[in-house]
Scaffold this active site. Structure first.
Site, short mmCIF file in Angstrom:
data_model
loop_
_atom_site.label_atom_id
_atom_site.label_comp_id
_atom_site.label_asym_id
_atom_site.label_seq_id
_atom_site.Cartn_x
_atom_site.Cartn_y
_atom_site.Cartn_z
N HIS A 24 -1.14 -60.00 90.04
CA HIS A 24 0.01 -59.37 89.39
C HIS A 24 -0.24 -59.33 87.88
CE1 HIS A 24 4.70 -59.00 89.16
NE2 HIS A 24 4.11 -58.36 88.17
N HIS A 26 -0.38 -56.32 84.75
CA HIS A 26 -0.29 -54.92 84.28
C HIS A 26 -1.29 -54.79 83.14
CE1 HIS A 26 3.62 -54.30 86.38
NE2 HIS A 26 3.72 -55.60 86.18
N HIS A 204 7.28 -54.46 93.12
CA HIS A 204 8.13 -55.41 92.41
C HIS A 204 9.50 -55.40 93.10
CE1 HIS A 204 5.10 -55.17 89.31
NE2 HIS A 204 5.80 -55.86 88.42
N GLU A 207 12.96 -59.39 91.02
CA GLU A 207 12.64 -59.94 89.68
C GLU A 207 13.97 -60.10 88.95
OE1 GLU A 207 10.39 -57.31 87.09
OE2 GLU A 207 9.92 -58.93 85.67
N ASP A 285 1.39 -61.33 84.73
CA ASP A 285 2.25 -60.16 84.53
C ASP A 285 1.83 -59.35 83.29
OD1 ASP A 285 4.25 -58.46 85.31
OD2 ASP A 285 5.93 -59.76 84.78
N ASP A 286 2.30 -59.74 82.11
CA ASP A 286 1.99 -59.02 80.85
C ASP A 286 1.62 -60.05 79.79
OD1 ASP A 286 3.00 -56.18 81.59
OD2 ASP A 286 4.65 -57.49 82.15
#
Ligand code: ADE
Ligand code: ZN
Length: 350
Positions: A24, A26, A204, A207, A285-286
């Site tokens: 996961h 991005h 997703h 969340e 994630d980010d």
């Protein structure tokens, strides 16, 4: 999870050598402020921030939408195939230093094609990065094309159609961006088409959105993993369904804290998820925006919850079995986790 929760003997070096898959991530969320400025200069894009420091000071978010606003603004600097290769390679090299051996990378083509960037440049640049990283470190991985749930469904369908003749270059299709108000049920046609093209599917869900969205992702989109899924704990029947089907959940603790889903690490639902027997994986994630790559996510969880070597190994095993790597690659990585556990777990009383 049956492993002991007693205090851990693992150190920082052990976490880095723990073989893991990142599921996961991005790629646009790995755009560090320094690279934003470098690409802005190269591509002559004017930025609404005075400096790297001023941009980094914007990394304070109230919720998912406040993050997404900055995330989409910054990616305006990404324009050429070389830009995507550079971004991808920077991430893969960084991830390799955290013990990531297999990476399945999300990308958001609509955020680029709507600015006039050719989707093939995005894909080719990222594939270049994966090839080079493979040559450098043996890293394996692939690309997951995410459609934006807060953009029109027709646009998502057109995006999938635009890659239909090269679907084999991708691993899967995902669903991301602003969640609440955009349920998975809107995207049934898109996911039907993705599966028809032989692509894996993930989404997703849960969340910020409700457990109901997780049900929809499972039943209507027929996903093979749930990205985040932390709100699933609100629904006992859903927890049972996830456990019985051994559905992997790609959990992102630092993201959950920075976007306000959880107040602080000690309040994160990871221990409950493990206790309920859910197939949890740990991801970043980010990471350029949320204060840490996957190693930092592991380290903070271990320090907060005193995770044992056996529990850490379980999280890594889940990431490998939950990946879309070949059976041979999975076995190779699982063997390496066992070897890690034989050393790191040696001093523990479990
Ligand atoms: N796009 C990038 N990061 C995201 C996240 N955490 N949730 C939904 N969409 C995203
Ligand atoms: Zn995400």
């Amino acid at each position: 999870m049956t492993e002991s929760t007693t205090a851990t003997a693992t150190g920082a070096a052990d976490l880095v050598t723990l073989p893991k898959a990142e599921l996961h991530l991005h790629i646009e969320g790995t755009l560090e402020p320094e690279l934003v400025f470098e690409l802005a200069r190269r591509n002559q894009v004017s930025l609404p921030f005075e400096s790297v420091e001023a941009l980094r000071a914007q990394h304070e978010f109230e919720d998912l939408q406040s993050f997404l606003n900055l995330y989409y603004d910054c990616m305006a600097v990404l324009q050429t195939r070389e830009d995507f290769e550079e971004l991808g390679l920077a991430y893969l090299r960084r991830a390799a230093r955290d013990g990531v051996r297999h990476a399945e990378i999300f990308f958001d083509p609509q955020a680029h094609t709507t600015r006039g960037v050719d989707i093939n440049d995005v894909i080719d640049g990222l594939l270049d990065a994966l090839r080079i990283a493979g040559e450098e470190s043996g890293m394996t991985g692939g690309l997951i094309l995410c459609v934006l749930r807060d953009s029109p469904v027709d646009e998502a369908l057109a995006t999938i159609e635009s890659i239909a003749d090269r679907a084999g270059d991708l691993v899967g299709v995902g669903l991301d961006s602003a969640e609440v108000g955009y349920p998975p049920s809107l995207f049934v046609t898109v996911f039907d088409r993705a599966r028809e093209l032989g692509l894996h599917v993930v989404a997703h869900a849960g969340e910020e959105g409700p457990a109901e969205y997780v049900w929809e992702a499972l039943d209507l989109l027929k996903v093979e993993r749930i990205d985040h899924g932390i709100r699933s704990l609100d629904d006992d029947l859903l927890v049972e369904r996830l456990r019985e089907s051994a559905m992997p959940l790609t959990v992102c603790p630092l993201s959950n804290i920075r976007l306000g889903a959880t107040t602080h690490m000690a309040a994160h639902p990871l221990p409950q998820m493990l206790e309920q027997g859910l197939v949890v994986t740990i991801n970043s994630d980010d990471p350029a925006y949320f204060g840490g790559y996957v190693g930092e996510n592991f380290a903070q969880l271990r320090d907060t919850f005193a995770l044992s070597a056996a529990q850490l190994a379980r999280l890594a095993q889940n990431s490998i079995t939950g990946s879309f790597a070949s059976a041979e690659r999975k076995q190779e990585l699982l063997d390496d986790v066992q070897a890690w556990l034989a050393t790191a777990g040696a001093g523990e009383d479990n």
